[in-house]
Structure formats: structure tokens, C-alpha cells
Design a protein around this motif. Structure first.
Motif, mmCIF file in Angstrom:
data_model
loop_
_atom_site.group_PDB
_atom_site.id
_atom_site.type_symbol
_atom_site.label_atom_id
_atom_site.label_comp_id
_atom_site.label_asym_id
_atom_site.label_seq_id
_atom_site.Cartn_x
_atom_site.Cartn_y
_atom_site.Cartn_z
ATOM 1 N N GLY A 61 0.842 -1.202 0.000
ATOM 2 C CA GLY A 61 0.000 0.000 0.000
ATOM 3 C C GLY A 61 0.868 1.238 0.000
ATOM 4 N N SER A 62 0.264 2.386 -0.216
ATOM 5 C CA SER A 62 1.020 3.642 -0.213
ATOM 6 C C SER A 62 1.250 4.105 1.224
ATOM 7 N N GLY A 63 1.867 5.256 1.390
ATOM 8 C CA GLY A 63 2.198 5.767 2.718
ATOM 9 C C GLY A 63 1.009 5.844 3.668
ATOM 10 N N THR A 64 -0.146 6.163 3.132
ATOM 11 C CA THR A 64 -1.342 6.284 3.974
ATOM 12 C C THR A 64 -1.696 4.944 4.623
ATOM 13 N N ALA A 65 -1.421 3.848 3.937
ATOM 14 C CA ALA A 65 -1.684 2.523 4.518
ATOM 15 C C ALA A 65 -0.853 2.356 5.792
ATOM 16 N N ALA A 66 0.397 2.798 5.739
ATOM 17 C CA ALA A 66 1.260 2.688 6.922
ATOM 18 C C ALA A 66 0.776 3.606 8.040
ATOM 19 N N MET A 67 0.338 4.841 7.666
ATOM 20 C CA MET A 67 -0.211 5.761 8.685
ATOM 21 C C MET A 67 -1.414 5.118 9.379
ATOM 22 N N GLU A 68 -2.303 4.566 8.550
ATOM 23 C CA GLU A 68 -3.545 4.006 9.096
ATOM 24 C C GLU A 68 -3.251 2.752 9.925
ATOM 25 N N VAL A 88 -2.253 19.133 5.880
ATOM 26 C CA VAL A 88 -3.152 18.111 5.345
ATOM 27 C C VAL A 88 -2.896 16.722 5.956
ATOM 28 N N TYR A 89 -1.607 16.412 6.232
ATOM 29 C CA TYR A 89 -1.320 15.064 6.744
ATOM 30 C C TYR A 89 -1.665 14.934 8.224
ATOM 31 N N GLY A 90 -1.594 16.038 8.960
ATOM 32 C CA GLY A 90 -2.102 16.033 10.330
ATOM 33 C C GLY A 90 -3.611 15.842 10.327
ATOM 34 N N GLN A 135 6.176 14.482 10.997
ATOM 35 C CA GLN A 135 7.507 15.100 11.123
ATOM 36 C C GLN A 135 7.707 16.162 10.048
ATOM 37 N N HIS A 136 7.636 15.740 8.798
ATOM 38 C CA HIS A 136 7.748 16.714 7.709
ATOM 39 C C HIS A 136 6.355 16.901 7.127
ATOM 40 N N GLU A 137 5.739 18.036 7.413
ATOM 41 C CA GLU A 137 4.382 18.312 6.920
ATOM 42 C C GLU A 137 4.518 18.777 5.467
ATOM 43 N N THR A 138 4.343 17.841 4.577
ATOM 44 C CA THR A 138 4.601 18.055 3.153
ATOM 45 C C THR A 138 3.688 19.129 2.546
ATOM 46 N N THR A 139 2.592 19.418 3.205
ATOM 47 C CA THR A 139 1.665 20.461 2.752
ATOM 48 C C THR A 139 2.379 21.794 2.546
ATOM 49 N N VAL A 162 4.752 8.782 14.831
ATOM 50 C CA VAL A 162 5.229 9.781 13.874
ATOM 51 C C VAL A 162 4.900 9.385 12.436
ATOM 52 N N ASP A 163 4.283 10.306 11.713
ATOM 53 C CA ASP A 163 4.185 10.158 10.262
ATOM 54 C C ASP A 163 5.513 10.671 9.701
ATOM 55 N N ALA A 164 6.347 9.712 9.309
ATOM 56 C CA ALA A 164 7.663 10.067 8.752
ATOM 57 C C ALA A 164 7.695 9.736 7.259
ATOM 58 N N VAL A 165 6.522 9.790 6.634
ATOM 59 C CA VAL A 165 6.422 9.318 5.247
ATOM 60 C C VAL A 165 7.341 10.108 4.317
ATOM 61 N N SER A 166 7.414 11.429 4.523
ATOM 62 C CA SER A 166 8.252 12.220 3.615
ATOM 63 C C SER A 166 9.553 12.679 4.283
ATOM 64 N N SER A 167 9.966 11.970 5.324
ATOM 65 C CA SER A 167 11.233 12.317 5.981
ATOM 66 C C SER A 167 12.134 11.118 6.209
ATOM 67 N N ASN A 188 8.738 4.965 -1.604
ATOM 68 C CA ASN A 188 8.962 5.769 -2.808
ATOM 69 C C ASN A 188 9.169 7.263 -2.588
ATOM 70 N N LYS A 189 9.476 7.660 -1.360
ATOM 71 C CA LYS A 189 9.822 9.078 -1.174
ATOM 72 C C LYS A 189 11.334 9.171 -0.969
ATOM 73 N N CYS A 190 11.785 9.483 0.249
ATOM 74 C CA CYS A 190 13.231 9.705 0.411
ATOM 75 C C CYS A 190 14.067 8.443 0.190
HETATM 76 C C1 LIG Z 1 3.070 11.439 0.865
HETATM 77 C C2 LIG Z 1 2.702 11.534 2.293
HETATM 78 C C3 LIG Z 1 1.832 10.601 2.892
HETATM 79 C C4 LIG Z 1 1.202 9.433 2.214
HETATM 80 O O1 LIG Z 1 0.728 9.598 0.955
HETATM 81 P P1 LIG Z 1 0.402 8.372 -0.008
HETATM 82 O O2 LIG Z 1 -0.160 9.060 -1.182
HETATM 83 O O3 LIG Z 1 -0.557 7.488 0.662
HETATM 84 O O4 LIG Z 1 1.714 7.673 -0.270
HETATM 85 C C5 LIG Z 1 1.613 10.704 4.261
HETATM 86 N N1 LIG Z 1 2.184 11.659 4.989
HETATM 87 C C6 LIG Z 1 3.037 12.552 4.457
HETATM 88 C C7 LIG Z 1 3.664 13.557 5.355
HETATM 89 C C8 LIG Z 1 3.315 12.529 3.095
HETATM 90 O O5 LIG Z 1 4.167 13.410 2.564
#
Ligand SMILES: *Cc1c(COP(=O)(O)O)cnc(C)c1O
Length: 360
Positions: A61-68, A88-90, A135-139, A162-167, A188-190
């Protein structure tokens, strides 16, 4: 012409990572798969030198799957969960908690502003069991002050999710010192892998001590830990994506690990910052507040995001729009992925070209 992806994932991958996708077919119930999975899990822990108290759990799954998965499995504490939201990610963390019926309170921060530590202290003092934040609020490209938040958490004995998806892989994360229970991230990010696999790095004890009823079958981390420790997987994994992640992790280690990746990103982002400033395009955040990974910029007067995006697309670049309430006013550039300093310079040249044409 290669399209340079300057959006925050998926990123451009290297030739080595792309070639790894072409390895032989294997079944996820055979020993070759067990070996591949064990290697990846070990290499993920090695990114931040984590010992055997920790486990990396791989999910399809994508990053959101790991968050959830992280929040729905670990978010139920004796005392309430506090979610810090400044983007947005918070908001997504809060939405996940709502959907899974996890009682929580929310501390909302003006986007882009420093975290109000006084207010955080007040909230923690009211009795909080866990604190979840990005951690890194990609918004906005904001790197939240994890160190100070963790220090405050420590005073009130509140561990972090911690949502460390983009860090993960490019910013500092002191898992032990910052009293982190778990962190969610993606291939697929860092880390420069291919989208399709995400993971949660968690303290083993946190999973072993759980008593709450599961609120998901697929995303309950308890269903993964023991099978993965035993070389198996409860559900079909993205085998080819795993080959790519394994190669990406080797590349990450070979090129100097997270500190080197951070320096490379910083160098490229600095070129973009300096170049754009000369064109009168200023960063959205105050100096020093941004991550190394992505910066947000004010759109120049009279140039819409769509126009800028489409003109850059013609020249071989993909940039990213602002999200939520920033959609009309900012654009974002990320230097994650297999990009070079020349890409950063050429981006600036392309934007110079577009803005000068825009004024005639
Ligand atoms: C990209 C991102 C996600 C997850 O996005 P997906 O589209 O599900 O991969 C979650 N949190 C942050 C901070 C992101 O940058």
C-alpha cells in the motif's frame, strides 16, 4: 526527454532500482521471498541504526496505509491520544482516528507557524497517553520540531507516533532518544524506491502489549509481525516492488545514508531557493523552518499554478500544487529522487523563461 518529477513522490528512480524490477519471478511462499523480506526489514532498521527492540513491518500500500496501520493498531492508549495538526497530513491522522473510533483530542496549529510549545504543554498536562504528529508536513514543507516536542513529551511521559512518510531516510529521527513508539513511512519518497510498499517501524513491545480489539484485518500490525519474523507474509506482497526497495536501500547505504541524502537534497533546494529569489519568487516559510526535502514558494503575481505547471511540463518538469487552502497561492518543489544539481539549475532557468514570457 526524461520527465523530472519534482513532486513529493513518486520520485524518479535510478537505473539500478529500475533494473531490479526485472529480476526473476518468485512466489511469496518460497525461501527466496523470505530472504528478500528479511534483507529489507534489516536494512530498514539499519537506516537509523535500530537494534532488535525494533521491527520493520512491511505492508502493501502507499504511505497512507502505513499511517492508518500505525494509528489504528497503536493509537488506543489508556489515556487519550493527542493529534497535532498543522497541515493536510495532520488532518489525515485525525480522520483516521475518527474512522477507527479512537478517542482523541486535536491541537490545531496555524499552518507554517512554529509549534506553540506553551499550548502543547497545557494539552499534555491534561493527561495524554500518546501524541501523534507529522515530522515533515509536506503540505507546506515544514519540518516540525520533533526534538522539542519529544522533550516535552518526555516530561509528561508521552511517547510519539510519527508520520515520517516524507522524511524517513533523509531527516534526523532519533527513535530511542525521542521516545518514539512507531513511525510510518514508504518506499517511494526519500528512499527512492517504487510506490506500492509502505512500512511501520515499531517497538516490538508496543505490538506485544496490545489489548484493544482490532479495527481492521488488513491493517492490523499484529497480523504481520510474527509471520514476517518467521519469513512469511499474511497476504500477497508486491514482490517486484520489494526487489526495487532492496536495491534502493543498498543505494541509500552505499551513497552515505540519511545524512548524505539530506546534504544532497539541501544543496539542490538551496540552488532552487537562490535562483527563484533572484526572480522575485520567495519561499512560503520563514528561513530555517523548511525540511531538506521540499520547499513551498509563493506563486508570482499574475501567474496561475496551472499555467506554471503546464509550461514546466512542456519543458520536462513536474512540480506540485499547494494543498487545501494553499492551492491557489503556492507551488511546491521537491528534490527527492534521482535528480541532480543540473536539474535544479535547469528548473530555475525554465521558470525564468516562463516568468519573463508571462510579462510581455
Ligand atoms: C506522501 C505523504 C503521505 C502518504 O501519501 P500516499 O499518497 O498514501 O503515499 C503521508 N504523509 C506525508 C507527510 C506525506 O508526505
Amino acid at each position: 526527454m526524461k520527465t523530472r518529477l519534482l513532486n513529493p513522490g513518486p520520485v524518479n528512480i535510478s537505473t539500478t532500482v529500475r533494473q531490479a524490477l526485472l529480476k526473476e519471478d518468485i512466489c511469496h511462499r518460497e525461501p527466496e521471498f523470505s530472504a528478500l523480506q528479511a534483507d529489507i526489514r534489516r536494512k530498514l532498521l539499519a537506516v537509523y541504526d535500530l537494534d532488535a527492540d525494533w521491527a520493520a513491518i512491511l505492508l502493501t500500500g502507499s504511505g497512507t496505509a502505513a499511517m492508518e496501520a500505525m494509528l489504528s493498531t497503536l493509537g488506543h492508549a489508556d489515556k487519550p491520544l493527542l493529534i497535532l495538526e498543522n497541515g493536510v497530513y495532520g488532518e489525515r491522522l485525525a480522520r483516521i482516528a475518527d474512522i477507527h473510533g479512537i478517542g482523541h483530542s486535536l491541537m490545531q496549529q496555524p499552518w507554517g507557524e512554529p509549534i506553540d510549545m506553551g499550548r502543547l504543554r497545557e494539552m499534555l498536562a491534561r493527561g495524554v497517553g500518546l501524541l501523534a504528529l507529522v515530522q515533515h508536513e509536506t503540505t507546506t514543507g515544514r519540518l516540525n520540531e520533533l526534538e522539542q516536542v519529544a522533550a516535552l513529551g518526555d516530561e509528561y511521559q508521552v511517547p510519539l507516533l510519527v508520520d515520517a512518510v516524507s522524511s524517513f531516510g533523509a531527516e534526523e529521527i532519533r527513535f530511542d532518544e525521542w521516545n518514539i513508539t512507531a513511525a510510518a513511512a514508504t518506499a517511494n519518497k526519500c528512499l527512492h524506491g517504487v510506490p506500492g510498499i509502505s512500512f511501520v517501524i515499531t517497538r516490538r513491545k508496543a505490538i506485544e502489549n496490545l489489548s484493544a480489539n482490532p479495527s481492521s484485518l488488513y491493517l492490523d500490525l499484529r497480523n504481520y509481525l510474527i509471520p514476517q519474523d518467521n519469513g512469511s507474509t499474511p497476504f500477497t506482497q508486491s514482490v517486484q516492488v520489494m526487489y526495487a526497495l532492496d536495491a534502493a536501500l543498498d543505494e541509500h547505504a552505499r551513497t552515505g545514508g540519511w545524512t548524505a541524502r539530506r546534504s544532497q537534497y539541501r544543496e539542490k533546494m538551496q540552488l532552487v531557493d537562490t535562483g527563484l529569489l533572484k526572480l522575485g519568487i520567495s519561499p512560503y516559510l520563514k528561513q530555517g523552518a523548511s525540511s531538506s526535502v521540499l520547499h513551498a514558494y509563493h506563486l508570482p503575481d499574475g501567474l496561475s499554478y496551472i499555467k506554471l505547471h503546464d509550461e514546466l511540463r512542456k519543458r520536462g518538469f513536474v512540480i506540485y500544487a499547494g494543498q487545501g487552502k494553499l492551492a491557489e497561492t503556492v507551488f511546491r518543489v521537491s528534490m527527492m529522487g534521482d535528480t541532480s544539481t543540473a536539474d535544479a539549475e535547469e528548473l530555475v532557468d525554465a521558470i525564468a523563461d516562463i516568468t519573463s514570457a508571462n510579462h510581455v
